[in-house]
Design a protein around this motif. Structure first.
Motif, PDB file in Angstrom:
ATOM      1  N   ASN A 126       0.826  -1.219   0.000  1.00 59.42           N
ATOM      2  CA  ASN A 126       0.000   0.000   0.000  1.00 59.42           C
ATOM      3  C   ASN A 126       0.859   1.267   0.000  1.00 59.42           C
ATOM      4  N   THR A 127       1.916   1.234  -0.794  1.00 63.64           N
ATOM      5  CA  THR A 127       2.862   2.355  -0.863  1.00 63.64           C
ATOM      6  C   THR A 127       2.653   3.119  -2.168  1.00 63.64           C
ATOM      7  N   PRO A 128       2.730   4.447  -2.139  1.00 62.88           N
ATOM      8  CA  PRO A 128       2.546   5.233  -3.368  1.00 62.88           C
ATOM      9  C   PRO A 128       3.506   4.793  -4.470  1.00 62.88           C
ATOM     10  N   ALA A 136       9.572  -3.245  -0.294  1.00 64.28           N
ATOM     11  CA  ALA A 136       8.313  -3.744  -0.845  1.00 64.28           C
ATOM     12  C   ALA A 136       8.559  -5.024  -1.642  1.00 64.28           C
ATOM     13  N   PHE A 137       9.698  -5.086  -2.358  1.00 64.42           N
ATOM     14  CA  PHE A 137      10.056  -6.299  -3.096  1.00 64.42           C
ATOM     15  C   PHE A 137      10.202  -7.484  -2.147  1.00 64.42           C
ATOM     16  N   THR A 158       5.563  -3.418   5.110  1.00 65.49           N
ATOM     17  CA  THR A 158       6.099  -2.067   5.006  1.00 65.49           C
ATOM     18  C   THR A 158       7.009  -1.964   3.791  1.00 65.49           C
ATOM     19  N   ALA A 159       7.132  -0.766   3.256  1.00 68.45           N
ATOM     20  CA  ALA A 159       8.116  -0.491   2.210  1.00 68.45           C
ATOM     21  C   ALA A 159       9.307   0.254   2.792  1.00 68.45           C
ATOM     22  N   GLY A 160       9.382   0.314   4.120  1.00 69.01           N
ATOM     23  CA  GLY A 160      10.484   0.988   4.791  1.00 69.01           C
ATOM     24  C   GLY A 160      11.469   0.001   5.380  1.00 69.01           C
TER      25      GLY A 160
END
Length: 249
Positions: A126-128, A136-137, A158-160
């Motif tokens: 759910n990341t822009p 995210a990968f 998370t994408a962080g």
């Protein structure tokens, strides 16, 4: 001799290990001391000299710090440890398999953090669209692996990179532990780099050998960039270059 799973340096109390190091250095014509088993200034100087004259398996100069970690040990004793490639669980093995299927995926256009597959990785968290996407990968790979196995995905969504490290419920192996004992890192582990300022990089470990890891990374390039253009398999990362450590689910 096998690496003792800790850094050997001045003050080391295992005299047998120190004596073996000293004898090896002397046999190579390095140093001016007796092999007494005491790791003092002369031994430190000899280790530094050895390091200054030698390179690791990838041709990079050894760090001349007078300490014997797994990489210096490998070169000193010509003792290459077999590569550890077997993941300890079905989930980790499947995650590596999924990640490998994505090698060669590229951003479209390059440098945009976009593209059909890249968008799918980002959407899984759910990341822009257009955001950095290495974390995210990793999440997407584990989600796909868990779906194929019919189990819940345990990876924190998370994408962080640093958010993953801070909020994960997985087992953590911090940098110091990993350097001292590379065998703690398993194929399928997730590495977390910290570049400062809230920025980092992450990927999936596919193999471990002495002080090196092989990885599959998104948002990278052949040189190991943290903001590259695709999914790549890399074989040259050093364990001591991973600032945070490793997560094992």
């Amino acid at each position: 001799m096998e690496f003792p799973q800790r850094i050997i340096k001045a003050g080391e109390t295992d005299r047998a290990i120190v004596k073996a190091i000293q004898q090896r250095l002397l046999a190579l014509g390095i140093g001016n001391f007796e092999a007494t088993g005491t790791f003092g200034p002369k031994t430190t100087a000899a280790v530094k000299q050895f390091q200054a004259l030698h390179r690791d398996r990838f041709g990079n100069p050894l760090v001349t710090d007078g300490k014997i970690g797994s990489i210096t040990w490998e070169i000193l004793f010509d003792n290459v440890v077999p590569v550890q490639e077997t993941a300890p669980s079905d989930l980790l093995a499947k995650a590596i398999e999924v990640a490998a299927s994505q090698i060669g995926v590229m951003e479209n256009p390059p440098g945009s953090n976009r593209g059909k597959e890249v968008d799918a990785y980002l959407q899984s968290t759910n990341t822009p669209l257009g955001s950095f996407w290495c974390a995210a990968f990793v999440y997407w790979c584990f989600r796909e692996a868990a779906d194929q196995l019919g189990i819940a995905n345990p990876v924190f969504k998370t994408a962080g990179c640093l958010a993953h490290w801070n909020k994960t419920q997985g087992k953590k192996v911090i940098k110091a532990q990993a350097i001292n004992n590379p065998s703690l890192i398993k194929p399928g582990s997730i590495f977390i780099k910290d570049h400062g300022g809230g920025l980092g990089h992450t990927g999936i470990v596919t193999a471990v050998s002495d002080g090196f890891i092989e990885t599959i990374e998104g948002n990278s390039n052949p040189a190991g960039s943290s903001n590259g253009i695709g999914v790549f398999r890399l074989k040259f990362r050093k364990i001591n270059s991973i600032e945070k450590g490793f997560i094992i689910y």
